[in-house]
Design an enzyme around this catalytic site. Structure first.
Site, PDB file in Angstrom:
ATOM      1  N   ARG A 287       0.815  -1.212   0.000  1.00 44.49           N
ATOM      2  CA  ARG A 287       0.000   0.000   0.000  1.00 44.49           C
ATOM      3  C   ARG A 287       0.850   1.264   0.000  1.00 44.49           C
ATOM      4  O   ARG A 287       0.339   2.365   0.182  1.00 44.49           O
ATOM      5  CB  ARG A 287      -0.924   0.016   1.223  1.00 44.49           C
ATOM      6  CG  ARG A 287      -1.855  -1.183   1.311  1.00 44.49           C
ATOM      7  CD  ARG A 287      -2.874  -1.198   0.180  1.00 44.49           C
ATOM      8  NE  ARG A 287      -3.759  -2.357   0.256  1.00 44.49           N
ATOM      9  CZ  ARG A 287      -4.675  -2.646  -0.651  1.00 44.49           C
ATOM     10  NH1 ARG A 287      -4.824  -1.861  -1.694  1.00 44.49           N
ATOM     11  NH2 ARG A 287      -5.438  -3.721  -0.528  1.00 44.49           N
TER      12      ARG A 287
ATOM     13  N   HIS B 139       4.945 -10.016  -6.228  1.00 44.69           N
ATOM     14  CA  HIS B 139       3.867  -9.087  -6.590  1.00 44.69           C
ATOM     15  C   HIS B 139       4.314  -7.653  -6.341  1.00 44.69           C
ATOM     16  O   HIS B 139       4.805  -7.316  -5.265  1.00 44.69           O
ATOM     17  CB  HIS B 139       2.629  -9.383  -5.741  1.00 44.69           C
ATOM     18  CG  HIS B 139       1.333  -8.928  -6.352  1.00 44.69           C
ATOM     19  ND1 HIS B 139       1.105  -7.612  -6.722  1.00 44.69           N
ATOM     20  CD2 HIS B 139       0.195  -9.605  -6.658  1.00 44.69           C
ATOM     21  CE1 HIS B 139      -0.107  -7.501  -7.221  1.00 44.69           C
ATOM     22  NE2 HIS B 139      -0.685  -8.705  -7.208  1.00 44.69           N
TER      23      HIS B 139
ATOM     24  N   TYR C  16       0.454  -2.343  -4.980  1.00 43.60           N
ATOM     25  CA  TYR C  16      -0.808  -1.906  -5.578  1.00 43.60           C
ATOM     26  C   TYR C  16      -0.755  -0.428  -5.982  1.00 43.60           C
ATOM     27  O   TYR C  16      -1.482   0.004  -6.883  1.00 43.60           O
ATOM     28  CB  TYR C  16      -1.960  -2.096  -4.584  1.00 43.60           C
ATOM     29  CG  TYR C  16      -2.255  -3.531  -4.232  1.00 43.60           C
ATOM     30  CD1 TYR C  16      -2.376  -4.514  -5.211  1.00 43.60           C
ATOM     31  CD2 TYR C  16      -2.442  -3.909  -2.905  1.00 43.60           C
ATOM     32  CE1 TYR C  16      -2.667  -5.826  -4.888  1.00 43.60           C
ATOM     33  CE2 TYR C  16      -2.740  -5.221  -2.565  1.00 43.60           C
ATOM     34  CZ  TYR C  16      -2.846  -6.174  -3.561  1.00 43.60           C
ATOM     35  OH  TYR C  16      -3.132  -7.477  -3.227  1.00 43.60           O
TER      36      TYR C  16
ATOM     37  N   HIS D  60      -0.241  -5.297 -11.274  1.00 41.57           N
ATOM     38  CA  HIS D  60      -1.452  -4.774 -11.900  1.00 41.57           C
ATOM     39  C   HIS D  60      -1.043  -3.713 -12.918  1.00 41.57           C
ATOM     40  O   HIS D  60      -0.345  -2.754 -12.548  1.00 41.57           O
ATOM     41  CB  HIS D  60      -2.365  -4.155 -10.848  1.00 41.57           C
ATOM     42  CG  HIS D  60      -2.916  -5.134  -9.868  1.00 41.57           C
ATOM     43  ND1 HIS D  60      -3.800  -4.766  -8.861  1.00 41.57           N
ATOM     44  CD2 HIS D  60      -2.736  -6.476  -9.725  1.00 41.57           C
ATOM     45  CE1 HIS D  60      -4.129  -5.837  -8.150  1.00 41.57           C
ATOM     46  NE2 HIS D  60      -3.487  -6.882  -8.651  1.00 41.57           N
TER      47      HIS D  60
ATOM     48  N   GLU E 166      -1.034  -8.821 -14.852  1.00 44.20           N
ATOM     49  CA  GLU E 166      -2.166  -9.529 -14.258  1.00 44.20           C
ATOM     50  C   GLU E 166      -3.468  -9.170 -14.971  1.00 44.20           C
ATOM     51  O   GLU E 166      -3.717  -8.002 -15.275  1.00 44.20           O
ATOM     52  CB  GLU E 166      -2.274  -9.198 -12.770  1.00 44.20           C
ATOM     53  CG  GLU E 166      -3.373  -9.969 -12.064  1.00 44.20           C
ATOM     54  CD  GLU E 166      -3.303  -9.849 -10.554  1.00 44.20           C
ATOM     55  OE1 GLU E 166      -4.326 -10.120  -9.907  1.00 44.20           O
ATOM     56  OE2 GLU E 166      -2.219  -9.488 -10.027  1.00 44.20           O
TER      57      GLU E 166
ATOM     58  N   ASP F 291      -5.857 -14.195 -13.148  1.00 45.68           N
ATOM     59  CA  ASP F 291      -6.548 -14.202 -11.863  1.00 45.68           C
ATOM     60  C   ASP F 291      -7.990 -14.650 -12.092  1.00 45.68           C
ATOM     61  O   ASP F 291      -8.737 -14.004 -12.826  1.00 45.68           O
ATOM     62  CB  ASP F 291      -6.507 -12.800 -11.241  1.00 45.68           C
ATOM     63  CG  ASP F 291      -7.109 -12.754  -9.850  1.00 45.68           C
ATOM     64  OD1 ASP F 291      -8.319 -13.044  -9.721  1.00 45.68           O
ATOM     65  OD2 ASP F 291      -6.387 -12.421  -8.898  1.00 45.68           O
TER      66      ASP F 291
ATOM     67  N   HIS G 228     -10.731 -12.060 -11.086  1.00 44.30           N
ATOM     68  CA  HIS G 228     -10.719 -10.907 -11.984  1.00 44.30           C
ATOM     69  C   HIS G 228     -11.305 -11.261 -13.348  1.00 44.30           C
ATOM     70  O   HIS G 228     -12.116 -10.505 -13.909  1.00 44.30           O
ATOM     71  CB  HIS G 228      -9.290 -10.398 -12.173  1.00 44.30           C
ATOM     72  CG  HIS G 228      -8.668  -9.865 -10.924  1.00 44.30           C
ATOM     73  ND1 HIS G 228      -7.349  -9.444 -10.879  1.00 44.30           N
ATOM     74  CD2 HIS G 228      -9.167  -9.674  -9.675  1.00 44.30           C
ATOM     75  CE1 HIS G 228      -7.068  -9.019  -9.662  1.00 44.30           C
ATOM     76  NE2 HIS G 228      -8.152  -9.163  -8.910  1.00 44.30           N
TER      77      HIS G 228
ATOM     78  N   HIS H 238      -3.605 -16.871 -10.352  1.00 48.77           N
ATOM     79  CA  HIS H 238      -4.101 -16.579  -9.013  1.00 48.77           C
ATOM     80  C   HIS H 238      -5.442 -17.271  -8.877  1.00 48.77           C
ATOM     81  O   HIS H 238      -6.354 -17.017  -9.660  1.00 48.77           O
ATOM     82  CB  HIS H 238      -4.285 -15.067  -8.823  1.00 48.77           C
ATOM     83  CG  HIS H 238      -3.008 -14.306  -8.685  1.00 48.77           C
ATOM     84  ND1 HIS H 238      -2.947 -12.937  -8.767  1.00 48.77           N
ATOM     85  CD2 HIS H 238      -1.735 -14.721  -8.468  1.00 48.77           C
ATOM     86  CE1 HIS H 238      -1.697 -12.535  -8.606  1.00 48.77           C
ATOM     87  NE2 HIS H 238      -0.952 -13.601  -8.427  1.00 48.77           N
TER      88      HIS H 238
ATOM     89  N   ASP I  60     -13.910  -6.463  -7.849  1.00 45.67           N
ATOM     90  CA  ASP I  60     -12.714  -7.224  -7.482  1.00 45.67           C
ATOM     91  C   ASP I  60     -12.760  -7.508  -5.988  1.00 45.67           C
ATOM     92  O   ASP I  60     -12.130  -6.821  -5.195  1.00 45.67           O
ATOM     93  CB  ASP I  60     -11.455  -6.417  -7.854  1.00 45.67           C
ATOM     94  CG  ASP I  60     -10.168  -7.105  -7.439  1.00 45.67           C
ATOM     95  OD1 ASP I  60     -10.228  -8.256  -6.972  1.00 45.67           O
ATOM     96  OD2 ASP I  60      -9.096  -6.487  -7.570  1.00 45.67           O
TER      97      ASP I  60
ATOM     98  N   HIS J  42     -12.301 -10.845  -3.616  1.00 47.57           N
ATOM     99  CA  HIS J  42     -11.961 -12.259  -3.575  1.00 47.57           C
ATOM    100  C   HIS J  42     -12.739 -12.980  -2.478  1.00 47.57           C
ATOM    101  O   HIS J  42     -13.017 -12.418  -1.416  1.00 47.57           O
ATOM    102  CB  HIS J  42     -10.469 -12.434  -3.312  1.00 47.57           C
ATOM    103  CG  HIS J  42      -9.598 -11.864  -4.379  1.00 47.57           C
ATOM    104  ND1 HIS J  42      -8.227 -11.993  -4.363  1.00 47.57           N
ATOM    105  CD2 HIS J  42      -9.888 -11.169  -5.514  1.00 47.57           C
ATOM    106  CE1 HIS J  42      -7.717 -11.393  -5.420  1.00 47.57           C
ATOM    107  NE2 HIS J  42      -8.707 -10.883  -6.128  1.00 47.57           N
TER     108      HIS J  42
ATOM    109  N   GLU K 192      -4.949 -16.177  -3.320  1.00 48.11           N
ATOM    110  CA  GLU K 192      -5.040 -14.833  -2.746  1.00 48.11           C
ATOM    111  C   GLU K 192      -6.386 -14.675  -2.030  1.00 48.11           C
ATOM    112  O   GLU K 192      -6.966 -13.603  -1.992  1.00 48.11           O
ATOM    113  CB  GLU K 192      -4.932 -13.770  -3.828  1.00 48.11           C
ATOM    114  CG  GLU K 192      -3.586 -13.680  -4.507  1.00 48.11           C
ATOM    115  CD  GLU K 192      -3.557 -12.565  -5.522  1.00 48.11           C
ATOM    116  OE1 GLU K 192      -2.561 -11.854  -5.569  1.00 48.11           O
ATOM    117  OE2 GLU K 192      -4.542 -12.393  -6.271  1.00 48.11           O
TER     118      GLU K 192
END
Length: 274
Positions: free
Chosen positions: A36, A66, A69, A106, A141, A174, A177, A209, A222, A224, A254
């Site tokens: 983040r 990864h 974000y 992403h 992704e 994913d 997604h 994913h 989005d 999960h 995830e």
């Protein structure tokens, strides 16, 4: 087959390998820096070298690191875009300590500039970062297509791949997604894979994913869900796990879990193998 989950990088790479093994995983994902934010851990070459030895000793598959974000390579703010490009380049340099693995991110949100402008900006940053030829394959992704996200359609990912023009770039699919984005994995897994092959090429599909979705098909959201607790359902994941095109890919959970939950889901995936 290679099943794993997202792990905390707090105690270092070697500790992540041991943690993954303790829950039955033989691959895993981790954030290269604060997901983040932008702060990254101090590098530890000795720890990375130990992790490389453990990965080989334990027969792990490729890891799927990864990116943060917050790394938006196609933001409308030129300074923020340049900063994101620097973060990408630094992450690839850091990944050289764990050679031969994947770095997934992403693609970004164009925030009103338009998809074509966003695609060009993402490709430019990738071309710049890949000049150093670090031993890592970068994965775009698949996204759910919410807001101004790039990557909600296979065609957008292919446009980036074409503009970059490098074999060092592939795709991570994913499941949440893609399903939220309008590709029906539940009713037509073969059809989705055929469409991926037509637009992008299955040779570019490097990792998955595995996430159920809290939302219905084509919702372009989005959120999960744990396996079997969303709109995809367990049978979809059984078909994915046993699909001949997908069986050799690292599959990363995830789902909204802690380690005990991930351990249970990894065991469930292994039970699904036929």
């Amino acid at each position: 087959m290679y099943f794993g989950c997202h792990l905390s990088a707090g105690k270092g790479a070697a500790a992540m390998v041991e943690t993954a093994r303790s829950i039955g995983a033989n691959t895993f994902a981790f954030f290269t820096r604060n997901p983040r934010g932008s702060k990254a851990k101090q590098e530890d070459p000795a720890d990375a070298a130990k992790a490389v030895r453990l990965l080989e000793d334990y027969g792990f598959g490729k890891l799927v690191a990864h990116g943060a974000y917050t790394m938006n390579l196609c933001t409308a703010d030129p300074e923020a875009r340049a900063f994101a490009a620097d973060v990408l380049a630094d992450d690839l340099r850091r990944m050289a300590a764990l050679p031969g693995n994947f770095y997934n991110f992403h693609p970004g949100s164009h925030v009103g500039q338009g998809a074509q402008a966003g695609i060009e900006q993402i490709a430019q940053a990738l071309r710049q970062a890949l000049r150093h030829d670090y031993p890592v394959t970068v994965l775009l992704e698949t996204m759910a297509g919410k807001g101004s996200e790039i990557g909600g359609r296979f065609e957008e990912l292919q446009a980036i791949l074409d503009a970059v023009g490098s074999a060092q770039v592939g795709v991570c699919l994913d499941t949440c997604h893609v399903y939220d984005g309008g590709y029906d994995l539940v009713s037509d897994l073969d059809g989705v894979l055929a469409e991926f092959d037509r637009v992008i090429g299955l040779n570019r599909l490097k990792a998955l994913h595995l996430n159920d979705s809290k939302n219905p098909f084509g919702s372009h959201k989005d959120r999960h869900a744990c396996l079997g607790e969303g709109s995809l359902g367990l049978e979809t994941f059984r078909r994915i796990v046993n699909h001949p095109v997908l069986k050799d890919k690292p599959m990363i959970l995830e789902t909204p879990n802690e380690l005990p939950g991930y351990q249970q889901e990894i065991a469930l995936l292994r039970e699904m193998e036929s």
